[in-house]
Design a protein around this motif. Structure first.
Motif, PDB file in Angstrom:
ATOM      1  N   GLN A 163     -56.628 -31.509 -26.193  1.00 46.97           N
ATOM      2  CA  GLN A 163     -56.591 -31.618 -24.737  1.00 46.97           C
ATOM      3  C   GLN A 163     -55.813 -30.461 -24.125  1.00 46.97           C
ATOM      4  OE1 GLN A 163     -54.859 -35.515 -24.615  1.00 46.97           O
ATOM      5  NE2 GLN A 163     -56.835 -36.570 -24.436  1.00 46.97           N
ATOM      6  N   LEU A 164     -54.659 -30.129 -24.726  1.00 43.53           N
ATOM      7  CA  LEU A 164     -53.868 -29.012 -24.227  1.00 43.53           C
ATOM      8  C   LEU A 164     -54.624 -27.696 -24.372  1.00 43.53           C
ATOM      9  CD1 LEU A 164     -50.356 -29.991 -25.624  1.00 43.53           C
ATOM     10  CD2 LEU A 164     -51.014 -29.871 -23.215  1.00 43.53           C
ATOM     11  N   THR A 165     -55.390 -27.564 -25.452  1.00 38.88           N
ATOM     12  CA  THR A 165     -56.185 -26.360 -25.665  1.00 38.88           C
ATOM     13  C   THR A 165     -57.230 -26.206 -24.570  1.00 38.88           C
ATOM     14  OG1 THR A 165     -55.848 -26.485 -28.063  1.00 38.88           O
ATOM     15  CG2 THR A 165     -57.697 -25.143 -27.277  1.00 38.88           C
ATOM     16  N   ARG A 166     -57.853 -27.307 -24.183  1.00 37.63           N
ATOM     17  CA  ARG A 166     -58.840 -27.263 -23.097  1.00 37.63           C
ATOM     18  C   ARG A 166     -58.171 -27.010 -21.749  1.00 37.63           C
ATOM     19  NH1 ARG A 166     -60.847 -31.827 -25.712  1.00 37.63           N
ATOM     20  NH2 ARG A 166     -60.272 -33.205 -23.976  1.00 37.63           N
ATOM     21  N   ASP A 167     -56.951 -27.507 -21.616  1.00 35.31           N
ATOM     22  CA  ASP A 167     -56.258 -27.355 -20.338  1.00 35.31           C
ATOM     23  C   ASP A 167     -55.822 -25.920 -20.092  1.00 35.31           C
ATOM     24  OD1 ASP A 167     -54.817 -28.584 -17.951  1.00 35.31           O
ATOM     25  OD2 ASP A 167     -53.122 -27.697 -19.002  1.00 35.31           O
ATOM     26  N   GLY A 168     -55.437 -25.202 -21.154  1.00 38.66           N
ATOM     27  CA  GLY A 168     -54.897 -23.857 -21.006  1.00 38.66           C
ATOM     28  C   GLY A 168     -55.714 -22.942 -20.108  1.00 38.66           C
ATOM     29  N   PRO A 169     -57.023 -22.777 -20.374  1.00 39.71           N
ATOM     30  CA  PRO A 169     -57.823 -21.879 -19.532  1.00 39.71           C
ATOM     31  C   PRO A 169     -57.980 -22.364 -18.090  1.00 39.71           C
ATOM     32  CG  PRO A 169     -58.887 -22.283 -21.642  1.00 39.71           C
ATOM     33  CD  PRO A 169     -57.768 -23.268 -21.530  1.00 39.71           C
ATOM     34  N   ARG A 170     -57.670 -23.610 -17.834  1.00 38.24           N
ATOM     35  CA  ARG A 170     -57.809 -24.143 -16.476  1.00 38.24           C
ATOM     36  C   ARG A 170     -56.557 -23.919 -15.631  1.00 38.24           C
ATOM     37  NH1 ARG A 170     -60.881 -29.961 -17.774  1.00 38.24           N
ATOM     38  NH2 ARG A 170     -62.351 -29.090 -19.289  1.00 38.24           N
ATOM     39  N   GLU A 171     -55.476 -23.488 -16.275  1.00 41.50           N
ATOM     40  CA  GLU A 171     -54.237 -23.215 -15.560  1.00 41.50           C
ATOM     41  C   GLU A 171     -54.189 -21.741 -15.142  1.00 41.50           C
ATOM     42  OE1 GLU A 171     -52.429 -25.620 -14.749  1.00 41.50           O
ATOM     43  OE2 GLU A 171     -52.756 -27.202 -16.239  1.00 41.50           O
ATOM     44  N   PRO A 172     -53.367 -21.401 -14.152  1.00 40.18           N
ATOM     45  CA  PRO A 172     -53.215 -19.987 -13.778  1.00 40.18           C
ATOM     46  C   PRO A 172     -52.757 -19.159 -14.973  1.00 40.18           C
ATOM     47  CG  PRO A 172     -52.166 -21.427 -12.158  1.00 40.18           C
ATOM     48  CD  PRO A 172     -52.536 -22.293 -13.331  1.00 40.18           C
ATOM     49  N   THR A 173     -53.242 -17.946 -15.097  1.00 38.64           N
ATOM     50  CA  THR A 173     -52.895 -17.114 -16.252  1.00 38.64           C
ATOM     51  C   THR A 173     -51.388 -16.864 -16.340  1.00 38.64           C
ATOM     52  OG1 THR A 173     -53.361 -15.132 -14.913  1.00 38.64           O
ATOM     53  CG2 THR A 173     -55.134 -15.961 -16.318  1.00 38.64           C
ATOM     54  N   ILE A 218     -52.969 -36.861  -9.577  1.00 38.08           N
ATOM     55  CA  ILE A 218     -53.731 -36.362 -10.721  1.00 38.08           C
ATOM     56  C   ILE A 218     -54.699 -35.275 -10.261  1.00 38.08           C
ATOM     57  CG2 ILE A 218     -53.583 -38.552 -11.981  1.00 38.08           C
ATOM     58  CD1 ILE A 218     -56.451 -39.124 -11.112  1.00 38.08           C
ATOM     59  N   GLY A 219     -55.048 -34.383 -11.182  1.00 37.62           N
ATOM     60  CA  GLY A 219     -56.028 -33.342 -10.909  1.00 37.62           C
ATOM     61  C   GLY A 219     -57.366 -33.701 -11.514  1.00 37.62           C
ATOM     62  N   ASP A 220     -58.452 -33.358 -10.838  1.00 38.19           N
ATOM     63  CA  ASP A 220     -59.774 -33.743 -11.338  1.00 38.19           C
ATOM     64  C   ASP A 220     -60.266 -32.839 -12.468  1.00 38.19           C
ATOM     65  OD1 ASP A 220     -60.397 -31.437  -9.927  1.00 38.19           O
ATOM     66  OD2 ASP A 220     -62.121 -32.315  -8.873  1.00 38.19           O
ATOM     67  N   ARG A 221     -59.478 -31.812 -12.837  1.00 33.00           N
ATOM     68  CA  ARG A 221     -59.823 -30.942 -13.964  1.00 33.00           C
ATOM     69  C   ARG A 221     -58.824 -31.095 -15.106  1.00 33.00           C
ATOM     70  NH1 ARG A 221     -59.963 -25.509 -13.450  1.00 33.00           N
ATOM     71  NH2 ARG A 221     -61.799 -25.376 -14.801  1.00 33.00           N
ATOM     72  N   ASP A 222     -58.104 -32.193 -15.130  1.00 32.80           N
ATOM     73  CA  ASP A 222     -57.065 -32.422 -16.132  1.00 32.80           C
ATOM     74  C   ASP A 222     -57.648 -33.107 -17.367  1.00 32.80           C
ATOM     75  OD1 ASP A 222     -54.833 -32.996 -17.622  1.00 32.80           O
ATOM     76  OD2 ASP A 222     -53.775 -34.096 -16.044  1.00 32.80           O
ATOM     77  N   PRO A 223     -57.751 -32.408 -18.513  1.00 27.58           N
ATOM     78  CA  PRO A 223     -58.328 -33.018 -19.719  1.00 27.58           C
ATOM     79  C   PRO A 223     -57.384 -34.012 -20.395  1.00 27.58           C
ATOM     80  CG  PRO A 223     -57.578 -30.801 -20.207  1.00 27.58           C
ATOM     81  CD  PRO A 223     -57.414 -30.992 -18.721  1.00 27.58           C
ATOM     82  N   LEU A 224     -56.123 -34.067 -19.957  1.00 29.29           N
ATOM     83  CA  LEU A 224     -55.192 -35.024 -20.557  1.00 29.29           C
ATOM     84  C   LEU A 224     -55.241 -36.385 -19.876  1.00 29.29           C
ATOM     85  CD1 LEU A 224     -53.827 -32.053 -21.124  1.00 29.29           C
ATOM     86  CD2 LEU A 224     -51.920 -33.454 -21.904  1.00 29.29           C
ATOM     87  N   MET A 225     -55.960 -36.473 -18.764  1.00 25.00           N
ATOM     88  CA  MET A 225     -56.089 -37.741 -18.069  1.00 25.00           C
ATOM     89  C   MET A 225     -57.343 -38.468 -18.534  1.00 25.00           C
ATOM     90  SD  MET A 225     -53.484 -38.182 -16.162  1.00 25.00           S
ATOM     91  CE  MET A 225     -54.112 -39.610 -15.272  1.00 25.00           C
TER      92      MET A 225
END
Length: 302
Positions: A163-173, A218-225
């Motif tokens: 989940q964290l791996t998927r989240d990384g690219p969705r966060e600001p660089t 919550i964010g709608d692009r959050d893979p940890l939710m």
């Protein structure tokens, strides 16, 4: 427990970890809690302002919470500590679990002379807040839970890592430069120990036991939710004091990626005002009410 204002025996530890230039408009300071050196950031003295403390997530320091905390520091006595064992703060030799971290948060507030507080947490910081509410119910004014983590949906460890791996690219660089040093400092042994502590903690049970006005964001692009269906199911189990808000376009680290939008929502929640979108915050974020308890004013559609 007293604030460390002179150079103690741990000065070499401090000089090694202290940044060469200020990281924030908030003042960076040190104190000692139960024999441990604790680093924190604090807004200028505002004796009449209500206290608000920001609680960081798993493996991280309070640094990534600063964008939101700074925006709120003109209205609140703002505190952003690195909990013991995280960031620049020293860790106990036996490690810490969720109740220990909640206890440490209370001891830190004692040290700062804060009796009642609103707690704003992200990820693992949310279970710490719910445990704080259980241990110190008379000290918690309100709770703001941003991207709550640590429940069954984040287990086992390999799922959480994915989940964290998927989240990384969705966060600001720019989040990389903030998070990577914190994760490296936290280390693999601490990661495994803290994850086991989180899996044993009754996150959902504690969430449903909250008796203070509570905002969940919550964010709608959050893979940890969990899926939206499960979020609605949990919301339907809560009492009338919980307000659940979604921010479109946000992933997990909302405090870092969408500080204007989040600070705007928090201000409205604290003032018991209708929740609206912030027209001054750039990007695609939109605040959408998902669930509101009967005690809150009606939200305006966005």
């Amino acid at each position: 427990m007293s604030a460390a204002s002179s150079t103690p025996s741990g000065s070499r530890h401090r000089s090694r970890l202290h940044p060469s230039r200020p990281e924030s408009a908030l003042a960076g300071r040190w104190t000692e809690i139960d024999g441990l050196e604790v680093f924190y950031r604090e807004s200028p003295s505002q004796p009449d302002a209500p206290a608000m403390m920001h609680v960081h997530g798993f493996g991280l320091s309070g640094r990534y919470l600063l964008p939101t905390a700074e925006l709120l520091s003109d209205e609140f006595h703002t505190l952003v500590p690195d909990l013991p064992g995280f960031g620049r703060s020293q860790g106990a030799s036996m490690g810490l679990d969720v109740p220990d971290l909640a206890h440490a948060a209370a001891r830190f507030l004692d040290d700062r002379g804060v009796d009642r507080v609103t707690l704003v947490g992200n990820s693992m910081g949310c279970p710490v807040i719910t445990e704080f509410a259980r241990l110190h119910p008379d000290r918690l004014e309100r709770a703001v839970l941003v991207s709550p983590a640590g429940g069954m949906y984040n287990q086992p460890l390999r799922r959480a890592v994915a989940q964290l791996t998927r989240d990384g690219p969705r966060e600001p660089t720019r989040m990389v430069g903030v998070a990577v040093p914190d994760y490296l400092r936290f280390g693999v042994p601490s990661t495994l120990k803290m994850f086991r502590a989180l899996t044993q903690y009754p996150s959902l049970e504690r969430l449903l036991e909250l008796e203070v006005p509570t905002l969940v964001v919550i964010g709608d692009r959050d893979p940890l939710m969990p899926p939206t269906r499960r979020v609605h199911e949990v919301a339907s189990m809560t009492d009338t004091h919980v307000l659940l808000v979604g921010i479109r376009g946000a992933a997990h680290a909302i405090n870092f990626s969408h500080p204007g939008e989040l600070a705007h929502v928090i201000r409205q929640f604290m003032a018991d005002e209708p929740i609206t979108d912030d027209p001054d915050s750039p990007g695609l974020a939109r605040v959408v009410e998902i669930h509101r308890g009967a005690h809150h004013p009606r939200a305006k559609g966005t």
